[in-house]
Design a protein around this motif. Sequence first.
Motif, PDB file in Angstrom:
ATOM      1  N   ASP A   1      43.674   9.056  28.271  1.00 45.05           N
ATOM      2  CA  ASP A   1      44.319   9.549  29.348  1.00 45.05           C
ATOM      3  C   ASP A   1      42.876   9.690  30.194  1.00 45.05           C
ATOM      4  N   GLU A   2      42.930   9.420  31.697  1.00 43.98           N
ATOM      5  CA  GLU A   2      41.779   9.990  32.207  1.00 43.98           C
ATOM      6  C   GLU A   2      39.998  10.382  31.847  1.00 43.98           C
ATOM      7  N   PRO A   3      39.752   9.400  31.176  1.00 44.52           N
ATOM      8  CA  PRO A   3      38.585   9.459  30.211  1.00 44.52           C
ATOM      9  C   PRO A   3      36.891  10.371  30.442  1.00 44.52           C
ATOM     10  N   SER A   4      37.481   9.772  32.155  1.00 46.05           N
ATOM     11  CA  SER A   4      35.943  10.527  32.656  1.00 46.05           C
ATOM     12  C   SER A   4      36.167  11.106  33.425  1.00 46.05           C
ATOM     13  N   ALA A   5      36.996  11.571  34.095  1.00 46.34           N
ATOM     14  CA  ALA A   5      38.152  12.341  35.142  1.00 46.34           C
ATOM     15  C   ALA A   5      36.936  13.930  35.147  1.00 46.34           C
TER      16      ALA A   5
END
Length: 576
Positions: free
Chosen positions: A199-203
């Motif tokens: 869930d948005e791993p690189s945000a």
Amino acid sequence: MIAHTAPVRDPRDEIRRADHEDEPAPALLVRGLTVRYANSVAAVRDIDLSVAPGEIVALLGESGSGKSSIVNAVLGLLPRAATVETSELAFGQTRVDPGDRRRMRAVRGSRVGLIPQDCAVALDPVLRVGPQILEGVAEARSMSREQRRARVAELLEKVGFEDPSAIVRRYPHELSGGMAQRVLIAVALAARPALLIADEPSAALDTLAQARVMDWISALAERERVGVLMVTHDLALAAQRAHRGVLLDGGTIVARGDIRTIAPIAPARVRYRSPAPTEVVDPNPARRVSGAARERIESTNIVKDVAVTRKTATASVDLLRLESVRRLYPGVHGPTGVREVSVDLVRGAAVGLVGGSGAGKSTVGRLMAGLEVPDGGVVRFRGEDVRGLDRAGRRRFRRAVQVIAQNPYSSVDPRYSARRAIEEPLRAFGIGDRAARRQRVAELAERVRLTESVLGNTPEQLSGGQCQRVAIARALATDPEVLICDEAVSALDNSAKRRVIDLLDELRTELGLAIVFITHDLSAAADLTDRLIVLRDGLVVESGTTATLLSDPRHEYTRELVAATPVPVTISDEKE
């Protein structure tokens, strides 16, 4: 409550059926998923979705489109008041009833790994990092101490930590946002899951860490046949990494297939149908600062030129100034933190602090906001040393300098509705009566595009992007002179990010608001800032005007950051 309904057939559905003998069972198979909350309105409707072993599927959509509802339904993490309707939910050959919470816990601990979006609240604050990585792995109980240490070190190295031994003994509060995100990726992968939900791993990651982590996730999918469901609003990242995309809008799937096929649709929907709906914002910062924008940024005295146009007599005086500040923290391998950093900020200026995870960006922001006391150097507000301010002066300083924290979930009181959270600083500073405060909240909500329907929701009922907008509205409530934005747009989809950046630019133009923009997103920095300061290991390695620094970086580290920024999606007129 679980209701099983007849399967929903979709002619565009690419689901690989598990009963085909020549094809492996999908790592994830979902059919006919509908989720309703207490208000009985369907958050998502008739969702069919699959992820094959070794496949990366991107779940795309704007904030509030239903991405998190799908993930939480698949993992059995929805609140008990939610209603889930589905005809099929399977992980590999294992079919699961999402209402069986005990069974879902077993699945989450073995078959599925989750990288949550809100990294700051996902780690136990009273435990060191090391023990938490293998906490949910059953096989770890039979490992020796040396085997556990080796496994933890292996996982931390693979997610980009050069010195795992320095990380395992830290507590979560000693980690930057990007470092905490990487630790959570290691936790998710510890049990060697067959399905990884990111869930948005690189945000929260800088561009270099983002590239390393996504390289490893891609290699993991290919080498070990792990299915990956990547929930993201970053179209460029999805185009680089995903095999297929699924686009959500209003809780339904509106397109699926190759990212290049979705791209002409996604910008219009993800950017809230802007006046130029077919435009794809180029995320490459070197190309973004061109034409009129480049001329504006490249002005020799851009900060002072902007300042003297403001309607205040004190515009030419430094509003906030850091003079060789230092703030160090004890570490296993020596002190870490900020070393000899200087920043000048005048009215109307927008200064970007960029750099990798753990570079010291957030520490500089806290020093500027008076939330940290420097070990050396001076922080001055309107020429006065902040440490020497009396009680009234400190109160004026607190009202004038506001912070948008990196993680909205940890910065907003979980007991407060969105409306109460935005109103909180107005109450604290005694601004306006009850009617005036309510009107002010409505104005702020409209400015950050929060609808009346969500103002009564608590943080757990808001998406990450919605919660971030609540935090932004709250920071603007006192009409501050300085706004310190610590990754303020990292949790937002492209359209919301575009609107927030435009709003910040509008505020600094109209009100002379000075902005400190802390980010790892160089494309966002290119849109808003006049000057950039590049930090690495607590030191300034390069600074200058935004256009000059991004188009002609001098330092090797700056060149690496620019080069690692995701390239734009290419839209072709040719039909596939």
